[in-house]
Design an enzyme around this catalytic site. Structure first.
Site, short mmCIF file in Angstrom:
data_model
loop_
_atom_site.label_atom_id
_atom_site.label_comp_id
_atom_site.label_asym_id
_atom_site.label_seq_id
_atom_site.Cartn_x
_atom_site.Cartn_y
_atom_site.Cartn_z
N GLU A 79 5.60 -3.56 4.02
CA GLU A 79 6.20 -4.81 3.53
C GLU A 79 5.38 -5.48 2.44
O GLU A 79 5.94 -6.04 1.50
CB GLU A 79 6.37 -5.76 4.71
CG GLU A 79 7.06 -7.06 4.38
CD GLU A 79 7.26 -7.92 5.61
OE1 GLU A 79 6.99 -9.13 5.54
OE2 GLU A 79 7.67 -7.37 6.65
N ASP A 80 4.06 -5.44 2.55
CA ASP A 80 3.21 -6.26 1.69
C ASP A 80 2.34 -5.50 0.70
O ASP A 80 1.51 -6.11 0.02
CB ASP A 80 2.30 -7.14 2.56
CG ASP A 80 3.08 -8.22 3.30
OD1 ASP A 80 4.19 -8.57 2.85
OD2 ASP A 80 2.59 -8.70 4.34
#
Length: 199
Positions: free
Chosen positions: A82-83
């Site tokens: 996600e990051d």
């Protein structure tokens, strides 16, 4: 638990967390992988991102008693897709399909098909109601780390919104897990002032 809310810290880094329980040395590769991908990322209050990942591990090991290495690896890697620029395929290739699946369950998708960021987030939180148990405990540990010191978040409006979101979407997911259920109940009481009317 007593009257004080139990918090989980990892400021001492991986060497300190690694000493908590036998078998945690099996997470060395996952921690190294997370460090490489998250690099110099910081949390909103300024602490190194790795602390958040290791706090989630501490919650699972010390709070819940998890010993399943794949679940603990997923906790370490839960934000890597996600990051960062890491892909799910890279997680699968390195750590296997089960870890990749668990990480997938707790990864928010980018908005698509004309959906707003808020709509994509709502869909993600709704999808968690159908998550397998192992993915759910990773998510509960992740959110616990995020909210245990909610008063340190630099934006007051984010504190209030995150408190309310946690009450409405995450706390219900904890009901089937006695330890998490008790912890979140104590947390909700301690931070109830964030739900008071403004003004």
């Amino acid at each position: 638990m007593g009257t004080a809310l139990r918090t989980f810290e990892a400021a001492g880094g991986w060497p300190e967390v690694r000493e908590l329980a036998a078998g945690l040395a099996e997470l060395d590769e996952a921690v190294e992988f997370a460090v490489r991908w998250h690099g110099e990322q910081r949390r909103p209050a300024g602490e190194p991102y790795l602390e958040h990942l290791l706090e989630a591990v501490r919650v699972l090991v010390e709070g819940v008693g998890v010993t399943d290495v794949d679940v603990l690896r997923a906790a370490v890697l839960h934000d890597v897709v996600e990051d960062t620029g890491c892909t799910a395929a890279e997680v699968r290739e390195r750590f296997g399909s089960r870890v990749a699946e668990l990480v997938g369950w707790v990864t928010k998708d980018e908005p698509a098909g004309g959906r707003s960021k808020a709509e994509a987030r709502a869909a993600y939180l709704d999808r968690l109601r159908h998550a397998p148990e192992d993915a759910l405990v990773v998510k509960l540990a992740d959110r616990l780390s995020n909210v245990q010191r909610l008063d340190t978040h630099p934006r007051p409006e984010k504190r209030r919104a995150y408190y309310r979101e946690t009450l409405t979407t995450i706390v219900p997911l904890a009901r089937a897990h006695p330890w998490f259920h008790a912890w979140y109940a104590a947390w909700a009481r301690e931070f109830a002032y964030l739900d008071a009317p403004e003004g």
